[in-house]
Motif scaffolding. Structure first.
Motif, PDB file in Angstrom:
ATOM      1  N   GLY A 160       0.784  -1.228   0.000  1.00 47.19           N
ATOM      2  CA  GLY A 160       0.000   0.000   0.000  1.00 47.19           C
ATOM      3  C   GLY A 160       0.813   1.274   0.000  1.00 47.19           C
ATOM      4  O   GLY A 160       0.250   2.347   0.187  1.00 47.19           O
ATOM      5  N   LYS A 161       2.128   1.183  -0.223  1.00 46.80           N
ATOM      6  CA  LYS A 161       2.982   2.385  -0.163  1.00 46.80           C
ATOM      7  C   LYS A 161       3.316   2.822  -1.582  1.00 46.80           C
ATOM      8  O   LYS A 161       4.460   2.728  -2.035  1.00 46.80           O
ATOM      9  CB  LYS A 161       4.239   2.095   0.644  1.00 46.80           C
ATOM     10  N   SER A 162       2.301   3.285  -2.293  1.00 46.69           N
ATOM     11  CA  SER A 162       2.484   3.678  -3.690  1.00 46.69           C
ATOM     12  C   SER A 162       3.186   5.036  -3.774  1.00 46.69           C
ATOM     13  O   SER A 162       2.988   5.914  -2.924  1.00 46.69           O
ATOM     14  CB  SER A 162       1.126   3.742  -4.390  1.00 46.69           C
ATOM     15  N   GLN A 163       3.971   5.206  -4.843  1.00 44.40           N
ATOM     16  CA  GLN A 163       4.690   6.464  -5.051  1.00 44.40           C
ATOM     17  C   GLN A 163       3.938   7.398  -6.001  1.00 44.40           C
ATOM     18  O   GLN A 163       4.450   8.446  -6.382  1.00 44.40           O
ATOM     19  CB  GLN A 163       6.099   6.171  -5.595  1.00 44.40           C
ATOM     20  N   GLY A 164       2.767   7.020  -6.418  1.00 41.23           N
ATOM     21  CA  GLY A 164       1.949   7.865  -7.280  1.00 41.23           C
ATOM     22  C   GLY A 164       0.506   7.851  -6.811  1.00 41.23           C
ATOM     23  O   GLY A 164       0.137   7.147  -5.869  1.00 41.23           O
ATOM     24  N   ASN A 165      -0.315   8.620  -7.466  1.00 39.96           N
ATOM     25  CA  ASN A 165      -1.729   8.694  -7.106  1.00 39.96           C
ATOM     26  C   ASN A 165      -2.450   7.413  -7.538  1.00 39.96           C
ATOM     27  O   ASN A 165      -2.285   6.949  -8.657  1.00 39.96           O
ATOM     28  CB  ASN A 165      -2.379   9.906  -7.771  1.00 39.96           C
ATOM     29  N   THR A 166      -3.254   6.845  -6.633  1.00 38.94           N
ATOM     30  CA  THR A 166      -3.977   5.601  -6.933  1.00 38.94           C
ATOM     31  C   THR A 166      -5.488   5.774  -6.886  1.00 38.94           C
ATOM     32  O   THR A 166      -6.222   4.918  -7.381  1.00 38.94           O
ATOM     33  CB  THR A 166      -3.588   4.489  -5.931  1.00 38.94           C
ATOM     34  N   GLU A 167      -5.974   6.838  -6.290  1.00 37.65           N
ATOM     35  CA  GLU A 167      -7.406   6.966  -6.047  1.00 37.65           C
ATOM     36  C   GLU A 167      -8.210   7.020  -7.342  1.00 37.65           C
ATOM     37  O   GLU A 167      -9.200   6.307  -7.500  1.00 37.65           O
ATOM     38  CB  GLU A 167      -7.687   8.209  -5.210  1.00 37.65           C
ATOM     39  N   ILE A 168      -7.774   7.867  -8.302  1.00 39.16           N
ATOM     40  CA  ILE A 168      -8.548   8.041  -9.536  1.00 39.16           C
ATOM     41  C   ILE A 168      -8.547   6.775 -10.387  1.00 39.16           C
ATOM     42  O   ILE A 168      -9.622   6.287 -10.781  1.00 39.16           O
ATOM     43  CB  ILE A 168      -8.028   9.247 -10.343  1.00 39.16           C
ATOM     44  N   PRO A 169      -7.375   6.157 -10.700  1.00 41.96           N
ATOM     45  CA  PRO A 169      -7.432   4.929 -11.509  1.00 41.96           C
ATOM     46  C   PRO A 169      -8.159   3.784 -10.795  1.00 41.96           C
ATOM     47  O   PRO A 169      -8.835   2.972 -11.429  1.00 41.96           O
ATOM     48  CB  PRO A 169      -5.959   4.589 -11.757  1.00 41.96           C
TER      49      PRO A 169
END
Length: 795
Positions: A160-169
């Protein structure tokens, strides 16, 4: 010694690390529930048309070790999937800095091929670009998948430690109709995983550290959404509180230390206190709920008795931890004893029909039973006979006076084989099974003689006539056998209450307490088999009851009848069914044997229509409980009404008439009903029994029989019911009665006086008790006793 200390130090150092790895999610449930969840996981197999795409985090933040754990979880999940081209299809993408398709959904056709390919997947490393991987799925879809009618499931395994935005996709993927599961790896950032997962998030967020539990959660969610079917009708989904944790590094004030600081004055330095911080790794707790499928465990049936603790062992095995006083028995059963003195002969099937295995099982049962019920000081009036084509008695009744000698002789018994001639064996035992043992020169031992038949194969010759011959010679027969022999066993005993059936060898050993009870019932028969009683059942056969429930009422009446000896001298039973009208199926004096009575009960008609309990009670009062229809003087009378509570509005008045003439009205109501109205019919709470459902009726049989038998043993007035017919008056004398007739003559005023004759007049003594009922129908009178008698009846 130094080596030992070093090893202990290593263990102490490693232990926190082990806890960190395995303590990330905790389901708050007892150990028994955890076992049931595990059992459910072993039963799961989803067989449906569904496309499943795994999205595995292969970044450096996961690391190679956690990536291998992700692969293990993926393989474990595949175990619960019916993988085939037309059922479940599986594909996999590994993502880090860029996504990479490892294999498409149409690459492999079997579960084994998919699992082998997952094992060969190599860790790539790189940054955690979860958003980029989701955009890849949006652009490429499910590679190798089917059309939109097939459900699509995306399973993301990440910390769960993403380096980019994940909410929209993530939102766009879910808007396409794809179900998204987020599975935490290592020390997950749960907030981000919740944002990735479908709603409700509690059912779509899992932890891969415990692959078996996560697979159960995944399957439970699919079952709830009807994608998959439940593993068993007895399994169900339950919600449990659970706690998810993540490991974070926080700054903590450790204290202060003396430090030197400059001042505004030239060449001046001042001492001061400066704070000291250190970094600490702590668990952050996230309370949640976990949904898991729970299947029955081996301890659900509560096999351990007398406070014993059941400990499950896998799916279907268990063992009992017994209190000290009950140790030695696998189910903590109480130490039994034969509190009755009998001559006991076991007739054991040794034919080819049961084979050697069945014969050895019977030997073990015999030894277990005798060890359980007989102490060192018990009189050993026990013998053993065995039969196949021929019959022999290797252990005569009373031959052994000690347990050790009896056990040794039983152990020496050999399998004989041959045909299964149970009828021939019964003829032989009736003639030669019990030798008369002289106590004095001309006095013989007259203990009850009990024969226990042990068989597991159908007889090749008739048993009914031989069994009747044995019973007529005073032998009390008990039969034990497999459930498929139930009819033949009842034919041997003549009473299903003396038959014991078992479903498996282990179940046979569970019947030891029941056998002990049956043996001792020879001196104390169940029910009121030695008491005189006139008993009438009134059965609701209306449409509101329904045919299926009516058949259960019929079976209940049949089962109750087994508790009584049916003949003119002991118990007489009458039967009335009612809908809008009452129908007398048979009167009290119609059947004079148990077999004839049972056959008549089987023909009980279902009437339908509305219910009128009052019409049934009126028919019983006027046409059943009368001397003309077989009612006997000086015999207690009971009416048992079986109803669902409908149509009772017109029943209170005829019920009062019956009670006023000494006839007990006992109301058994099944289901919801108005208690006040029922109470007016029964006359007292002591004679009203409320049962919640028809299937529970059988559990109250012993209670109802016990209550009926209390009435059967009560004292009665010889003039109740009035034995005098045609409006004759019963006059009670010391230990007898006489009839005063009007226009009739005979002991019971049964003969009309011929014209010209004058009726004989009887002078009534001043202290005589007289009762004359209307319509010339004479009845019992015990109403005062009913009002004085109080029974604390808990139901």
């Amino acid at each position: 010694m130094n080596l030992l200390l070093s090893f202990e130090s290593i263990c102490i150092l490693l232990l926190p690390q082990v806890l960190l790895v395995f303590g990330i999610q905790e389901i708050h449930a007892d150990q028994e529930m955890i076992v049931k969840i595990s059992a459910a996981g072993q039963l799961m197999q989803c067989s449906a048309s569904v496309d499943i795409l795994f999205l595995l985090d292969g970044s450096y933040s996961i690391g190679k070790g956690s990536f291998e754990r992700s692969k293990h979880f993926t393989g474990k999940l595949c175990d619960a999937l019916d993988i085939s081209p037309d059922r479940v299809r599986v594909g996999m993408i590994q993502f880090s800095s860029t996504p990479r398709l490892e294999f498409s959904l149409d690459s492999y056709r079997t579960k084994q091929e998919v699992k082998e390919r997952i094992k060969k997947t190599m860790f790539r490393g790189g940054s955690t670009e979860t958003g980029l991987a989701l955009k890849y799925v949006l652009h490429k879809g499910f590679p190798g998948g089917r059309n939109s009618t097939v459900p699509e499931i995306l399973i993301i395994l990440s910390d769960g430690k993403s380096q980019g935005n994940t909410e929209i996709p993530a939102m766009q993927v879910k808007e396409r109709g794809t179900t998204v599961f987020a599975v935490g790896i290592k020390f997950p950032r749960w907030e981000e995983l919740h944002a990735l997962a479908s709603e409700p998030t509690e059912q779509h967020v899992l932890f891969a550290g415990d692959a078996t539990d996560a697979a159960n959660g995944f399957y439970s969610t699919l079952t709830g959404s009807s994608v998959c079917s439940t593993p068993s009708p007895d399994c169900k989904i339950e919600s449990h509180p659970c706690e998810r944790k993540t490991l974070e590094t926080v700054e903590e004030l450790a204290g202060n230390y003396v430090c030197w600081k400059g001042s505004k004055q030239q060449n001046a330095v001042h001492a001061s206190l400066c704070p000291f911080y250190r970094w600490k790794r702590i668990f952050i707790k996230h309370p949640s709920r976990c949904f898991r499928t729970v299947c029955p465990g081996p301890c659900d049936s509560q096999p351990c008795q007398n406070g014993g603790t059941c400990v499950p062992e896998g799916l279907d095995k268990y063992h009992c931890l017994c209190p000290m006083r009950h140790r030695g028995d696998i189910h903590c059963a109480p130490k039994l004893s034969l509190e009755c003195r009998v001559d006991l002969l076991f007739l054991m099937d040794s034919s080819a029909g049961i084979m050697l295995e069945g014969f050895l099982c019977f030997k073990a049962f015999l030894k277990r039973f005798l060890q359980a019920v007989m102490g060192q000081d018990s009189p050993m009036n026990v013998g053993v006979a065995q039969y196949g084509t021929d019959v022999k008695i290797p252990i005569e009744v009373g031959q052994h006076k000690d347990v050790f000698g009896l056990m040794k002789s039983i152990e020496a018994l050999n399998f004989s084989g041959g045909g299964t001639l149970t009828g021939r064996a019964l003829w032989y035992i009736a003639q030669h099974g019990f030798r008369s043992t002289p106590v004095f020169a001309d006095v013989q031992d007259d203990l009850p003689r009990v024969v226990v038949l042990l068989t597991d194969s159908k007889s090749q010759d008739p048993v009914a006539e031989a069994a009747k011959y044995a019973r007529d010679r005073g032998l009390f027969l008990i039969s034990i056998g497999s459930s498929f022999l139930r009819a033949e066993l009842a034919e041997v005993t003549g009473n299903p209450k003396q038959t014991i059936v078992y479903s498996s060898p282990q179940d046979l050993f569970n019947k030891i307490p029941e056998l002990q009870k049956r043996i001792c019932s020879v001196d104390n028969p169940e029910g009121c088999q030695a008491q005189s009683l006139d008993l009438v059942f009134a059965v609701d056969a209306s449409a509101r009851v329904g045919l299926e429930n009516f058949l259960q009422l019929r079976d209940f009446v049949r089962s109750c009848s087994f508790h009584f000896t049916i003949n003119r001298d002991v118990t007489q039973i009458g039967l009335v069914v009612y809908g809008s009208k009452a129908h007398i199926v048979f009167a009290l004096d119609t059947h004079t044997s148990n077999s004839a009575l049972l056959q008549a009960i089987n023909q009980l008609p279902f009437l339908g229509g509305s219910a009128s309990a009052g019409s049934a009670l009126l028919r019983i009062y006027g046409d059943v409980m009368t001397v003309q229809k077989g009612a006997r003087p000086g015999v207690n009378k009971v009416v048992v009404m079986l109803t669902n509570g409908g149509g009772m509005e017109d029943a209170a008045s005829p019920a009062w008439q019956l009670r006023n003439n000494g006839i007990l009205v006992f109301v058994v109501v099944i289901g919801d009903a108005q208690r006040d109205m029922l109470l007016r019919v029964a006359g007292s709470p002591n004679y009203l029994l409320h049962i919640s459902s028809y299937k529970d009726l059988q559990h109250y049989e012993d209670l109802i029989i016990e209550r009926i038998c209390e009435e059967a043993k009560s004292p009665v007035n010889l003039c109740k019911p009035n034995p005098c017919m045609n409006q004759g008056v019963c006059i009670l004398g010391p230990g007898s009665y006489r009839c005063k007739c009007h226009g009739w003559e005979g002991p019971h005023c049964e003969s009309r006086i011929v014209r010209g004759d004058s009726p004989r007049s009887l002078v009534l003594p001043p202290d005589s008790h007289v009762q004359q009922s209307p319509r010339g129908l004479q009845h019992f009178s015990r109403a005062p006793r009913h009002t004085e008698k109080h029974v604390d009846w808990k139901h």
